[in-house]
Structures are given as structure tokens and as C-alpha cells.
Scaffold this active site. Structure first.
Site, short mmCIF file in Angstrom:
data_model
loop_
_atom_site.label_atom_id
_atom_site.label_comp_id
_atom_site.label_asym_id
_atom_site.label_seq_id
_atom_site.Cartn_x
_atom_site.Cartn_y
_atom_site.Cartn_z
N GLU A 3 114.03 78.60 114.39
CA GLU A 3 113.80 79.63 115.41
C GLU A 3 114.82 80.75 115.27
OE1 GLU A 3 114.32 81.63 119.38
OE2 GLU A 3 115.78 80.57 118.15
N ASP B 47 117.16 73.95 115.15
CA ASP B 47 118.13 74.61 114.26
C ASP B 47 119.18 75.35 115.09
OD1 ASP B 47 116.18 76.61 115.09
OD2 ASP B 47 117.07 77.95 113.61
#
Ligand SMILES: [Zn+2]
EC number: 3.4.11.4
Length: 414
Positions: free
Chosen positions: A178, A83
Site C-alpha cells: 500500500e 507493508d
């Protein structure tokens, strides 16, 4: 040698897929678009010859490179996240490749006059002569952490193509979310089955980190009394004045803008207030566990003092631990840091071992039973339009992964 063109092609194929996470979402992954890259990565891991490639219902990807030696070797892992931060847009990334960087300003966007200049970002100068990948000035780049994914997959591919390099079993893990602090929480450490791992999620070449902050969040709520201002004498209690008193009673110089290295801080990051009620939102950070606990006590004590001054509970405080310094979990197995350091030295990279002023997925994973230091992925200026990554640093990180695998197998030969 790992081919430069190959690394660039792979990296560009990842950063051009939008995988921005969203802290307001409750699902995992937090955004459906993260599946787009996750599914591609699964296919790619299979295509390069990885075994046991899995993706679970939350888009956590795992894969295995089997051992190619007969003796027992610990299983090691490499982890990164796919991400990108919600702080800055990651849609329509249009990477710019600047070959043989001349040490001068890089025009990211002539139209909007956006320039990546070594006058301001002097780290750039150490990459003179190298190939630098930047944004076009309108988005982030996503080297955090698609550089890490590029390096891990490229290293696995290299080891598969070079069976003469001896290594034990290697596990690969790619996570969503994350950037919103949820990369580790649904990571199945048991299924991963590694003795230790490394996140490839650091910044400049050489970085090696096994210490991070202890972290907590504190919400301070101050209750006032609202009365018509014309008739307020002796009756009104303005919560915002009490809040100011509270803020000013905390050590003024122990804040992010006045601290560095191992110095901890209190950080007031939001205030919402009116006469009747004011809310202060803090984060508390300290590498030292004792100091960390003391900071939490200071905040509580100060609230108690003000309450006793007023003779009732005007201030209430809720403190919640967020993550802890992985040092506690890594120091007992310090050889895992030593191996990474030695790998860098053997490759001519100067190790930069320092304490992270933040947290990583690795700190959470370390407390979940998977000791997990952090290694450079090569990028700079994360989370914004000035993000860039030198291709040579990505190649070096790829080599570090291969070297760690090799050293682990060698060291554990009996
Ligand atoms: Zn990252």
C-alpha cells in the site's frame, strides 16, 4: 471486553516482522520479506476460526466470517495493509510500552537523545493515563498499518467467541505494498465479494474519511541549446532559465506549504537540470474534480504559451492521472458512512469526519467497484521514528469493527 494484553501481544508480534516495501521493485509483493508476515497472518486467521482463508500469488489475503443470522444482510469487508513505508527503516523494530502515560516527555532513546515530547506533538496529551506504544527512536513503529490488522483480527476473534452478537457475512482483506501505491491494484474485488468495505488505516481515534484528493503527476521537460559559453551569444538557450520562468508562472501560494482543508495545490517535488535539458516533476492535487481538471489545463496552457513565445516546442508536458476522490463513489451509498459514524457514537467516540489530503487504498477500491471509506486505526506520526499508538485507541477501533457488523445486521432486518 477485549483484553489489552492480548492486543499488545498481537500488535508486537506483527511490528517486529520487517515488511518494508520497495517502489523500485516490479514484483508483487515488492519485497520477499512481506511473505513472512503474510504467511503468519494466514495461519492466525485459520487458528481463530475464520473460514475460506486464501492467499494468492501476490500475497493478497482474504478470509470470511460467515453470517450468524437467518435474514439477508449485505456482506461487508475490512481491509488493511501489512507493508511499511520505504521512507524510514522498519527493520529490527523494538517497541516500547509506556503504561499509564503521565503527559510528560517520553525518552525514546537516551543514548541518541531522541525524545517524543508533547511540546512538539501535542496530540499526545489526549492520551494521558493510557498505554502508549512507541519505537526505540531508531525505526518506525509500523502501526501504519499493523494496528489495522491487529484490530481486524481481534474483532473477528471477538465475534467468533461471542456468537450472541449478530452479524452478516464479513470479509477480511490484507494487502501488500500500500505504501508504494500498489495495495489495491491487484486486489480481486470480485473474489472479495463484499457490498462495501472499510480500510482500517486512519490515524487518531474518531477519524472517518470518505473524501480524498483527485491526483495526477506531471513531468515537464524543457529543451535548451548547448553552445560553448564563449561563443554563445544569440545561440545558447539555457533550459534552466525557461524552467524557472515556468515554475514562477504557476500560482506561488497554491503549494502544499500554503494550503490546507479543501485547498488544492501544485507540488514541485524534483528538478533535474543542465543547460541542454531540464526536467520538472510535479504532483497535482485537488478534492474538487472541476478544479482538478482546471489545474491540469493551467499547466498545459502555460507550456503552450512559452512554446509560442519561442516559436517552437521548448516545453513538453506529460500528465498522468493517479487516483480520484472516492466521494463520487461513496456519496450514492452514504449509509455506509452513517453506519460507521453511528457505531462510533454508540461507543462514546467523537467522529472526526474530514477530507483526506492524500489517497488511500480505499479510494482506488471505490473506483474498482468496492465503496470503501477509511476508519481510524489509532496511530500517530506515521512513517518515522516518532510514530506511536495508544493501546486504548486500538481497542476502540476493534470495538468499532464489531459494532459496524452488528449495526449492519440490525439495519437490514426486514
Ligand atoms: Zn497505511
Amino acid at each position: 471486553m477485549i483484553s489489552k494484553e492480548h492486543i499488545i501481544k498481537r500488535f508486537v508480534s506483527y511490528v517486529t516482522v520487517d515488511t518494508e516495501s520497495d517502489s523500485n521493485s516490479n514484483t508483487t509483493p515488492s519485497t520477499a520479506k512481506q511473505w513472512d508476515l503474510a504467511n503468519t497472518l494466514v495461519k492466525e486467521l485459520k487458528a481463530i476460526g475464520m473460514q475460506d482463508v486464501t492467499i494468492d500469488e501476490n500475497a493478497y489475503i482474504m478470509a470470511t466470517l460467515p453470517s450468524n443470522v437467518n435474514h439477508e444482510v449485505p456482506t461487508i469487508g475490512f481491509v488493511s495493509h501489512f507493508d511499511t513505508t520505504p521512507d524510514f527503516t522498519g527493520a529490527n523494530v523494538n517497541p516500547q510500552i509506556h503504561e499509564n502515560y503521565d503527559g510528560k516527555d517520553i525518552i525514546l532513546n537516551a543514548e541518541q537523545d531522541i525524545v517524543l515530547s508533547p511540546d512538539y506533538f501535542d496530540d499526545l496529551l489526549q492520551y494521558k493515563g493510557q498505554t502508549i506504544i512507541t519505537t526505540d527512536g531508531t525505526t518506525l513503529l509500523g502501526a501504519d498499518d499493523k494496528a489495522g490488522i491487529t484490530e481486524i483480527i481481534s474483532a473477528m476473534e471477538y465475534l467468533i467467541q461471542h456468537p450472541e452478537i449478530k452479524h452478516g457475512k464479513i470479509r477480511v482483506g490484507f494487502t501488500p505494498d500500500e505504501e508504494i501505491g500498489r495495495g489495491a491494484h491487484k486486489f480481486n474485488v470480485e473474489k472479495f465479494g463484499a457490498d462495501w468495505a472499510y480500510t482500517m488505516d486512519g490515524s487518531q481515534i474518531g477519524e472517518l474519511e470518505y473524501e480524498n484528493f483527485n491526483a495526477a503527476g506531471a513531468v515537464v521537460t524543457i529543451k535548451g541549446k548547448i553552445v560553448h559559453p564563449g561563443y554563445a551569444k544569440g545561440k545558447m538557450v539555457n533550459s534552466m532559465y525557461i524552467a524557472t520562468e515556468y515554475i514562477n508562472s504557476l500560482p506561488r501560494l497554491e503549494t502544499p506549504e500554503h494550503t490546507e482543508g479543501y485547498e488544492g495545490f501544485f507540488h514541485l517535488y524534483a528538478i533535474t537540470g543542465e543547460v541542454d535539458s531540464t526536467k520538472l516533476e510535479y504532483i497535482i492535487r485537488d478534492h474538487d474534480k472541476g478544479h482538478f481538471e482546471a489545474r491540469k489545463e493551467v499547466m498545459q496552457k502555460l507550456a503552450n504559451e512559452i512554446n509560442s513565445q519561442y516559436g517552437r516546442e521548448v516545453i513538453s508536458i506529460a500528465i498522468e492521472d493517479q487516483y480520484f476522490n472516492m466521494k463520487e463513489k461513496v456519496e450514492p451509498v452514504m449509509h455506509i458512512v452513517d453506519i460507521a459514524e453511528e457505531a462510533m457514537i454508540q461507543l462514546g467516540i467523537k467522529p472526526l469526519i474530514k477530507a483526506i489530503r492524500g489517497g488511500t487504498d480505499g479510494s482506488q477500491l471505490s473506483y474498482m467497484g468496492l465503496p470503501c471509506p477509511n476508519i481510524f486505526a489509532g496511530g500517530h506520526n506515521f512513517h518515522g521514528r516518532y510514530e506511536y499508538v495508544p493501546v486504548e485507541s486500538m481497542i476502540k477501533a476493534t470495538e468499532v469493527i464489531c459494532k459496524i457488523a452488528e449495526l449492519t445486521a440490525n439495519k437490514h432486518r426486514i
